[in-house]
Design an enzyme around this catalytic site. Structure first.
Site, PDB file in Angstrom:
ATOM      1  N   GLN A   1      70.228 -36.460   9.070  1.00  0.00           N
ATOM      2  CA  GLN A   1      70.926 -37.582   9.707  1.00  0.00           C
ATOM      3  C   GLN A   1      69.924 -38.682  10.081  1.00  0.00           C
ATOM      4  OE1 GLN A   1      74.354 -37.855  10.083  1.00  0.00           O
ATOM      5  NE2 GLN A   1      73.900 -39.938  10.731  1.00  0.00           N
TER       6      GLN A   1
ATOM      7  N   ASP B   1      73.519 -36.981  -0.040  1.00  0.00           N
ATOM      8  CA  ASP B   1      73.599 -38.330   0.520  1.00  0.00           C
ATOM      9  C   ASP B   1      73.211 -39.387  -0.517  1.00  0.00           C
ATOM     10  OD1 ASP B   1      74.555 -38.765   3.046  1.00  0.00           O
ATOM     11  OD2 ASP B   1      72.690 -38.204   4.061  1.00  0.00           O
TER      12      ASP B   1
ATOM     13  N   LYS C   1      81.056 -34.263  10.394  1.00  0.00           N
ATOM     14  CA  LYS C   1      80.763 -33.735   9.054  1.00  0.00           C
ATOM     15  C   LYS C   1      80.921 -32.211   9.059  1.00  0.00           C
ATOM     16  CE  LYS C   1      77.840 -37.680   8.104  1.00  0.00           C
ATOM     17  NZ  LYS C   1      76.516 -38.295   8.194  1.00  0.00           N
TER      18      LYS C   1
END
Ligand code: NDP
Length: 296
Positions: free
Chosen positions: A98, A121, A54
């Site tokens: 994460q 997200d 990412k």
């Protein structure tokens, strides 16, 4: 029949090229560089690899990335303070914690500290709630299902009226995927570990999305001829021919399914690259909103 391969890598590159243009425009016209903060807790190699890719994509597209790599035993309050600091930081337009977080961390509280306008997200309950309701728009749609939807659309298959089966009901993949398909007027069945007669249900599907995390779980004789099959699963299997001694396979038995399906995504090179491309797109959107160029 041999299925047409859905080239997620190529489609993701096209999305990323558009994002790169958007980033350049924001920089030149508004002196604003989109920024993504990544929060990685612990040493899980898969999480490290995801975060690294990412960050690499951010660099490729001209975005800032602010990496926070934290010890596995970080106390909850310290982690919370870091996320709260990122929430206040005007250079940070998107925050990515994460998952999975270590067991001693209350993931709900950490995700809850990400403001909805930086929730790139799309995991916050508010975003998921809006996604699940009729005529309500989430600020961000979770990246993996959003990428899957684009892959399905890339085949030209009519989603409206189609029978879609989603295998898996997780908050980050299965559930939002089902809502996205429902909003496109598919008739959606969500399957999970307690579903009975799974093969018969999958056999009715014009569109199958498999997101269960079980190696080659879906065989070709479960697939309706011509169906679109999207394989989200990422599973490691031993492979002596590889330097690492392992390789990745999906939740779908690619070799038998490709003989029946109309379209199929490979693993790797299908859903994975799209997840990252959608994250980049969501981060650009967050920055465009911060610049007042887009309405929330
Ligand atoms: P979870 O473990 O959170 O959820 C798995 C789901 O599969 C659950 O809903 C579970 O049902 C269901 N399930 C488990 N076993 C069966 C079974 N035998 N039959 C039917 N359903 C079953 O996984 P995630 O949703 O987070 O991830 C799924 C897969 O996708 C993983 O391989 C993961 O690595 C991959 N992934 C890939 C991404 C990408 O970018 N390509 C991104 C995110 C995930 P129940 O609810 O009843 O327990």
């Amino acid at each position: 029949m041999t299925a047409t391969l859905i080239d997620g890598k190529a489609i993701a590159e096209t999305v990323k090229a558009q994002v790169k243009e958007g980033v350049a425009y924001l920089k030149s016209e508004y002196n604003l560089t989109p920024g993504l903060a990544t929060v990685l807790v612990g040493e899980r190699p898969d999480s490290r690899a995801y975060v690294a890719s990412k960050q690499k994509s951010c660099a490729e597209l001209g975005m800032n990335s602010f990496g926070h790599t934290l010890p596995a035993d970080i106390p909850q309050n310290e982690l919370l303070e870091i996320v709260q600091g990122l929430a206040r930081d005007s250079q940070v337009h998107g925050i990515l914690a994460q998952l999975p977080l270590p067991n001693h961390i209350d993931a709900e509280a950490i995700l809850g500290a990400v403001p909805i306008e930086k929730d790139v997200d799309g995991f916050s309950p508010l975003n998921v709630g809006r996604l699940s309701m009729k005529n309500r728009e989430p600020m961000f749609v979770p990246c993996t299902p959003l990428g899957c939807l684009q892959l399905i659309e890339s085949t030209g298959t009519q989603i409206e009226g189609a029978r879609a089966v989603v295998l898996g009901r997780s908050n980050i993949v299965g559930l939002p995927m089902a809502f996205l398909l429902l909003h496109r007027n598919a008739t959606v069945t969500i399957c999970h570990s307690r579903t009975r007669d799974l093969p018969d249900i999958v056999r009715q599907a014009d569109i199958v999305v498999a997101a269960i995390g079980k190696t080659r779980f879906v065989p070709g004789d479960w697939i309706k001829p011509g169906a679109v099959v999207i394989d989200v699963g990422i599973n490691e299997v031993p492979d002596a021919t590889k330097k690492s001694g392992k390789r990745l396979v999906g939740d779908v038995d690619f070799d038998s399914v490709k003989e029946v399906a109309g379209f199929i995504t490979p693993v790797p090179g299908g859903v994975g690259p799209m997840t990252i491309a959608m994250l980049m797109q969501n981060t650009l959107t967050a920055a465009q909103r911060a610049a007042g160029l887009l309405k929330p």
